[in-house]
Design a protein around this motif. Structure first.
Motif, PDB file in Angstrom:
ATOM      1  N   ALA A  89       3.286   1.781  20.216  1.00  0.00           N
ATOM      2  CA  ALA A  89       2.733   0.840  21.188  1.00  0.00           C
ATOM      3  C   ALA A  89       3.736   0.546  22.299  1.00  0.00           C
ATOM      4  N   GLU A  90       5.039   0.656  21.989  1.00  0.00           N
ATOM      5  CA  GLU A  90       6.088   0.416  22.981  1.00  0.00           C
ATOM      6  C   GLU A  90       6.396   1.650  23.831  1.00  0.00           C
ATOM      7  N   GLY A  91       5.746   2.771  23.524  1.00  0.00           N
ATOM      8  CA  GLY A  91       5.918   3.975  24.328  1.00  0.00           C
ATOM      9  C   GLY A  91       6.940   4.973  23.820  1.00  0.00           C
ATOM     10  N   HIS A  92       7.461   4.779  22.600  1.00  0.00           N
ATOM     11  CA  HIS A  92       8.434   5.708  22.027  1.00  0.00           C
ATOM     12  C   HIS A  92       7.716   6.823  21.272  1.00  0.00           C
ATOM     13  N   GLU A  93       8.200   8.057  21.447  1.00  0.00           N
ATOM     14  CA  GLU A  93       7.653   9.153  20.649  1.00  0.00           C
ATOM     15  C   GLU A  93       8.064   8.930  19.201  1.00  0.00           C
ATOM     16  N   ILE A  94       7.150   9.279  18.299  1.00  0.00           N
ATOM     17  CA  ILE A  94       7.429   9.090  16.873  1.00  0.00           C
ATOM     18  C   ILE A  94       6.861  10.270  16.098  1.00  0.00           C
ATOM     19  N   GLU A  95       7.594  10.641  15.061  1.00  0.00           N
ATOM     20  CA  GLU A  95       7.136  11.660  14.121  1.00  0.00           C
ATOM     21  C   GLU A  95       7.653  11.239  12.758  1.00  0.00           C
ATOM     22  N   TYR A  96       6.764  11.113  11.793  1.00  0.00           N
ATOM     23  CA  TYR A  96       7.181  10.705  10.459  1.00  0.00           C
ATOM     24  C   TYR A  96       6.242  11.305   9.435  1.00  0.00           C
ATOM     25  N   ARG A  97       6.686  11.285   8.192  1.00  0.00           N
ATOM     26  CA  ARG A  97       5.878  11.867   7.117  1.00  0.00           C
ATOM     27  C   ARG A  97       5.840  10.945   5.924  1.00  0.00           C
ATOM     28  N   GLY A  98       4.849  11.189   5.064  1.00  0.00           N
ATOM     29  CA  GLY A  98       4.723  10.360   3.884  1.00  0.00           C
ATOM     30  C   GLY A  98       3.668  10.878   2.932  1.00  0.00           C
ATOM     31  N   VAL A  99       3.347  10.034   1.974  1.00  0.00           N
ATOM     32  CA  VAL A  99       2.336  10.338   0.960  1.00  0.00           C
ATOM     33  C   VAL A  99       1.445   9.114   0.815  1.00  0.00           C
ATOM     34  N   SER A 100       0.159   9.350   0.740  1.00  0.00           N
ATOM     35  CA  SER A 100      -0.801   8.278   0.467  1.00  0.00           C
ATOM     36  C   SER A 100      -1.533   8.600  -0.822  1.00  0.00           C
ATOM     37  N   VAL A 101      -1.695   7.586  -1.652  1.00  0.00           N
ATOM     38  CA  VAL A 101      -2.415   7.729  -2.916  1.00  0.00           C
ATOM     39  C   VAL A 101      -3.704   6.928  -2.795  1.00  0.00           C
ATOM     40  N   ILE A 102      -4.812   7.596  -2.998  1.00  0.00           N
ATOM     41  CA  ILE A 102      -6.095   6.899  -2.998  1.00  0.00           C
ATOM     42  C   ILE A 102      -6.707   6.995  -4.389  1.00  0.00           C
ATOM     43  N   GLU A 103      -7.318   5.904  -4.815  1.00  0.00           N
ATOM     44  CA  GLU A 103      -8.105   5.880  -6.046  1.00  0.00           C
ATOM     45  C   GLU A 103      -9.537   5.601  -5.638  1.00  0.00           C
ATOM     46  N   PHE A 104     -10.473   6.205  -6.346  1.00  0.00           N
ATOM     47  CA  PHE A 104     -11.864   6.090  -5.924  1.00  0.00           C
ATOM     48  C   PHE A 104     -12.824   6.222  -7.085  1.00  0.00           C
ATOM     49  N   GLY A 105     -14.005   5.674  -6.855  1.00  0.00           N
ATOM     50  CA  GLY A 105     -15.124   5.873  -7.760  1.00  0.00           C
ATOM     51  C   GLY A 105     -16.040   6.906  -7.127  1.00  0.00           C
ATOM     52  N   ALA A 106     -17.272   6.933  -7.559  1.00  0.00           N
ATOM     53  CA  ALA A 106     -18.214   7.921  -7.045  1.00  0.00           C
ATOM     54  C   ALA A 106     -18.539   7.709  -5.571  1.00  0.00           C
ATOM     55  N   GLU A 107     -18.501   6.459  -5.128  1.00  0.00           N
ATOM     56  CA  GLU A 107     -18.969   6.149  -3.777  1.00  0.00           C
ATOM     57  C   GLU A 107     -17.927   5.613  -2.812  1.00  0.00           C
ATOM     58  N   ALA A 108     -16.785   5.109  -3.306  1.00  0.00           N
ATOM     59  CA  ALA A 108     -15.872   4.422  -2.397  1.00  0.00           C
ATOM     60  C   ALA A 108     -14.429   4.469  -2.880  1.00  0.00           C
ATOM     61  N   VAL A 109     -13.525   4.303  -1.931  1.00  0.00           N
ATOM     62  CA  VAL A 109     -12.106   4.180  -2.222  1.00  0.00           C
ATOM     63  C   VAL A 109     -11.868   2.755  -2.737  1.00  0.00           C
ATOM     64  N   THR A 110     -11.194   2.633  -3.883  1.00  0.00           N
ATOM     65  CA  THR A 110     -10.937   1.324  -4.481  1.00  0.00           C
ATOM     66  C   THR A 110      -9.488   0.877  -4.322  1.00  0.00           C
ATOM     67  N   SER A 111      -8.589   1.822  -4.057  1.00  0.00           N
ATOM     68  CA  SER A 111      -7.178   1.497  -3.884  1.00  0.00           C
ATOM     69  C   SER A 111      -6.542   2.500  -2.935  1.00  0.00           C
ATOM     70  N   PHE A 112      -5.654   1.997  -2.077  1.00  0.00           N
ATOM     71  CA  PHE A 112      -4.914   2.834  -1.136  1.00  0.00           C
ATOM     72  C   PHE A 112      -3.471   2.362  -1.121  1.00  0.00           C
ATOM     73  N   ARG A 113      -2.557   3.286  -1.427  1.00  0.00           N
ATOM     74  CA  ARG A 113      -1.126   2.996  -1.364  1.00  0.00           C
ATOM     75  C   ARG A 113      -0.468   4.080  -0.537  1.00  0.00           C
ATOM     76  N   THR A 114       0.379   3.681   0.399  1.00  0.00           N
ATOM     77  CA  THR A 114       1.014   4.679   1.244  1.00  0.00           C
ATOM     78  C   THR A 114       2.507   4.437   1.324  1.00  0.00           C
TER      79      THR A 114
END
Length: 127
Positions: A89-114
């Motif tokens: 938002a301040e105009g700086h270029e950024i590049e980063y990496r990570g891992v996101s863990v999602i837990e879900f049922g049949a219809e929806a995501v119930t948990s998101f951790r990143t």
């Protein structure tokens, strides 16, 4: 969508995040979350408000694009590796990496951790 529900939810999540980033409309990703979903990032718990979480994510950037580089999917969760590139938002270029863990049922995501390299935000540097 394939007959495998798990692969389907992981694919839907990835597509929805990329659409959210390109359009800056959080509803694409928010629509995948259960009402009582728990969302967590390095900044802490964000209770059960997916809309606020994803709007805050977008507000950090003028532009952002995530590329998914790997995944491990099971019957009720997925770990998604990613690399994001853009401008803060301040105009700086950024590049980063990570891992996101999602837990879900049949219809929806119930948990998101990143988990990601938060130093990029503190220093406004490019990896």
């Amino acid at each position: 969508m394939s007959g495998n529900n798990q692969d389907g939810m992981a694919a839907r999540f990835k597509q929805a995040l990329q659409k959210t980033e390109s359009t800056r409309d959080a509803e694409h990703i928010v629509s995948l979350f259960a009402k009582d979903a728990q969302l967590t990032n390095l900044g802490g718990e964000h209770e059960a408000d997916a809309k606020t979480f994803w709007q805050a994510y977008l507000a950090q950037f003028r532009e952002i694009a995530s590329e998914f580089t790997g995944e491990v999917v099971s019957d009720k969760q997925a770990a998604l590796e990613w690399k994001s590139r853009g401008t803060t938002a301040e105009g700086h270029e950024i590049e980063y990496r990570g891992v996101s863990v999602i837990e879900f049922g049949a219809e929806a995501v119930t948990s998101f951790r990143t988990y990601y390299d938060s130093a990029m935000f503190v220093h406004g540097q490019k990896a």
